[in-house]
Design a protein around this motif. Structure first.
Motif, mmCIF file in Angstrom:
data_model
loop_
_atom_site.group_PDB
_atom_site.id
_atom_site.type_symbol
_atom_site.label_atom_id
_atom_site.label_comp_id
_atom_site.label_asym_id
_atom_site.label_seq_id
_atom_site.Cartn_x
_atom_site.Cartn_y
_atom_site.Cartn_z
ATOM 1 N N MET A 1 15.253 7.150 52.968
ATOM 2 C CA MET A 1 16.286 6.534 52.132
ATOM 3 C C MET A 1 15.692 5.983 50.847
ATOM 4 N N GLU A 2 14.588 5.243 50.972
ATOM 5 C CA GLU A 2 13.943 4.678 49.787
ATOM 6 C C GLU A 2 13.503 5.780 48.848
ATOM 7 N N SER A 3 12.940 6.869 49.422
ATOM 8 C CA SER A 3 12.473 7.968 48.595
ATOM 9 C C SER A 3 13.618 8.585 47.815
ATOM 10 N N SER A 4 14.734 8.846 48.487
ATOM 11 C CA SER A 4 15.864 9.464 47.797
ATOM 12 C C SER A 4 16.415 8.540 46.720
ATOM 13 N N LYS A 5 16.354 7.205 46.969
ATOM 14 C CA LYS A 5 16.848 6.252 45.976
ATOM 15 C C LYS A 5 15.995 6.303 44.711
ATOM 16 N N MET A 6 14.676 6.348 44.856
ATOM 17 C CA MET A 6 13.805 6.392 43.692
ATOM 18 C C MET A 6 13.995 7.691 42.933
ATOM 19 N N GLU A 7 14.261 8.796 43.649
ATOM 20 C CA GLU A 7 14.520 10.043 42.961
ATOM 21 C C GLU A 7 15.803 9.936 42.139
ATOM 22 N N GLN A 8 16.796 9.250 42.711
ATOM 23 C CA GLN A 8 18.048 9.051 41.991
ATOM 24 C C GLN A 8 17.807 8.240 40.717
ATOM 25 N N PHE A 9 17.003 7.166 40.822
ATOM 26 C CA PHE A 9 16.732 6.333 39.665
ATOM 27 C C PHE A 9 15.987 7.115 38.592
ATOM 28 N N GLY A 10 15.158 8.076 38.990
ATOM 29 C CA GLY A 10 14.338 8.762 38.010
ATOM 30 C C GLY A 10 14.958 10.032 37.479
ATOM 31 N N GLU A 11 16.091 10.448 38.022
ATOM 32 C CA GLU A 11 16.634 11.735 37.628
ATOM 33 C C GLU A 11 17.268 11.665 36.252
ATOM 34 N N THR A 12 17.365 12.824 35.606
ATOM 35 C CA THR A 12 18.078 12.938 34.345
ATOM 36 C C THR A 12 19.086 14.050 34.496
ATOM 37 N N SER A 13 20.346 13.726 34.395
ATOM 38 C CA SER A 13 21.397 14.713 34.525
ATOM 39 C C SER A 13 22.218 14.736 33.256
ATOM 40 N N THR A 14 23.232 15.579 33.237
ATOM 41 C CA THR A 14 24.106 15.635 32.077
ATOM 42 C C THR A 14 25.537 15.491 32.513
ATOM 43 N N ASP A 15 26.360 14.948 31.617
ATOM 44 C CA ASP A 15 27.791 14.906 31.839
ATOM 45 C C ASP A 15 28.473 15.283 30.543
ATOM 46 N N SER A 16 29.739 14.983 30.419
ATOM 47 C CA SER A 16 30.471 15.394 29.219
ATOM 48 C C SER A 16 29.951 14.720 27.969
ATOM 49 N N ALA A 17 29.256 13.594 28.119
ATOM 50 C CA ALA A 17 28.752 12.876 26.945
ATOM 51 C C ALA A 17 27.355 13.333 26.567
ATOM 52 N N GLY A 18 26.664 14.088 27.418
ATOM 53 C CA GLY A 18 25.309 14.509 27.109
ATOM 54 C C GLY A 18 24.354 14.039 28.183
ATOM 55 N N ALA A 19 23.102 13.764 27.814
ATOM 56 C CA ALA A 19 22.076 13.371 28.786
ATOM 57 C C ALA A 19 22.360 11.987 29.345
ATOM 58 N N THR A 20 21.855 11.766 30.564
ATOM 59 C CA THR A 20 21.940 10.444 31.179
ATOM 60 C C THR A 20 20.530 9.857 31.248
ATOM 61 N N ALA A 21 20.377 8.637 30.754
ATOM 62 C CA ALA A 21 19.062 7.996 30.755
ATOM 63 C C ALA A 21 18.657 7.650 32.176
ATOM 64 N N SER A 22 17.393 7.887 32.512
ATOM 65 C CA SER A 22 16.894 7.450 33.810
ATOM 66 C C SER A 22 16.511 5.980 33.724
ATOM 67 N N LEU A 23 16.468 5.332 34.860
ATOM 68 C CA LEU A 23 16.039 3.937 34.871
ATOM 69 C C LEU A 23 14.597 3.799 34.431
ATOM 70 N N GLU A 24 13.834 4.893 34.546
ATOM 71 C CA GLU A 24 12.439 4.845 34.102
ATOM 72 C C GLU A 24 12.337 4.778 32.583
ATOM 73 N N SER A 25 13.465 4.990 31.892
ATOM 74 C CA SER A 25 13.455 4.894 30.426
ATOM 75 C C SER A 25 13.236 3.469 29.961
ATOM 76 N N PHE A 26 13.480 2.501 30.859
ATOM 77 C CA PHE A 26 13.403 1.094 30.476
ATOM 78 C C PHE A 26 12.132 0.471 31.034
ATOM 79 N N GLN A 27 11.444 -0.256 30.172
ATOM 80 C CA GLN A 27 10.168 -0.862 30.541
ATOM 81 C C GLN A 27 10.342 -1.800 31.733
ATOM 82 N N PRO A 28 9.610 -1.550 32.844
ATOM 83 C CA PRO A 28 9.755 -2.440 34.008
ATOM 84 C C PRO A 28 9.282 -3.850 33.675
#
Length: 271
Positions: A1-28
């Motif tokens: 579960m934890e692994s899949s959650k981190m993959e979700q946070f790090g993924e980059t997908s697209t929608d009608s507006a364009g790219a979606t920022a990953s949570l890794e885009s923001f400085q921890p």
């Protein structure tokens, strides 16, 4: 579960507006109330990649719930930070969708309009005149304007115009000998120099001939205006005439073209 959650946070997908920022885009960063309001800290974290261009307009931010979990804050804190980002013009919130990065509005560019002396004076609003020198100088342009011999000197006032954010233009004022000799540096106590001319010498002005041309900044001008060498310059030459028809002042403004524009209303005079 934890692994899949981190993959979700790090993924980059697209929608009608364009790219979606990953949570890794923001400085921890660990948020602590000791460092001030949590929403302000989160605001700074979210703003940085938007302001520096890492997240381009059209990019969707992560979901509010994901941001809250990522930084260990409440949804109320996330929503306050997003409201401030929206107020700054950096994002647009959307119903039932993540917020989207927007291009901040371009700053309004002051526009010169010179159909009257009042408009000439208005164009200097919010600016200050930094005087560098007042002395006799040779200028072929000024000599021609005043009907003098090419090698004859004119009195010359050199100055820089400043707004609150810094220098915006370099201005040179020339006066024919009969007028310049009656003025001293301390007389130039008004950013609108022709008003000082009227006030101290009692000269009434009737009209001005205005010439606009393009130039580029040389090394000296670029340094004075905190500008790029070769940057476009808007040059405005204004030759003022007294009520007796004499040319009494030549003003040459060299303005940063990225800060100013020139506009005129053109009435339909063709019927």
């Amino acid at each position: 579960m934890e692994s899949s959650k981190m993959e979700q946070f790090g993924e980059t997908s697209t929608d009608s507006a364009g790219a979606t920022a990953s949570l890794e885009s923001f400085q921890p960063r660990i948020l602590s109330r000791e460092d001030g309001p949590l929403y302000r800290q989160l605001l700074g974290i979210l703003k940085e990649p938007i302001a520096n261009g890492t997240l381009v307009p059209g990019t969707s931010l992560p979901r509010e719930a994901d941001l809250a979990e990522r930084f260990g804050v409440s949804l109320i804190t996330v929503r306050q930070a997003l409201r401030d980002l929206e107020n700054d013009g950096l994002i647009k919130k959307r119903a039932a969708k993540p917020a989207i990065v927007t291009a901040p509005p371009a700053p309004a560019m002051p526009s010169f309009a010179f159909r009257s002396f009042a408009q000439i004076a208005e164009s200097t609003k919010g600016r200050a005149l930094e005087i560098h020198s007042y002395r006799k100088e040779r200028s072929a342009t000024a000599a021609a304007a005043f009907g003098l011999k090419a090698d004859e000197t004119c009195h010359c006032l050199r100055a820089t115009l400043h707004q609150k954010d810094g220098p915006t233009g370099q201005t040179t004022f020339y006066f024919p000998p009969a007028i310049g000799s009656r003025l001293k540096r301390a007389d130039f106590d008004d950013v609108v120099v022709f008003r000082a001319l009227q006030r101290h010498l009692g000269i009434q002005l009737s009209n001005a001939r205005i010439t606009v041309r393009a130039d580029i900044a040389d090394e000296a001008l670029a340094k004075a205006l905190d500008y790029a060498v070769g940057g476009p310059i808007l040059v405005i030459e204004m030759l003022y005439f007294s009520t007796t028809g004499e040319a009494v002042e030549l003003t040459i403004n060299k303005n940063r073209a990225d800060l100013f524009s020139l506009s005129y209303d053109a009435p339909n005079d063709l019927g």
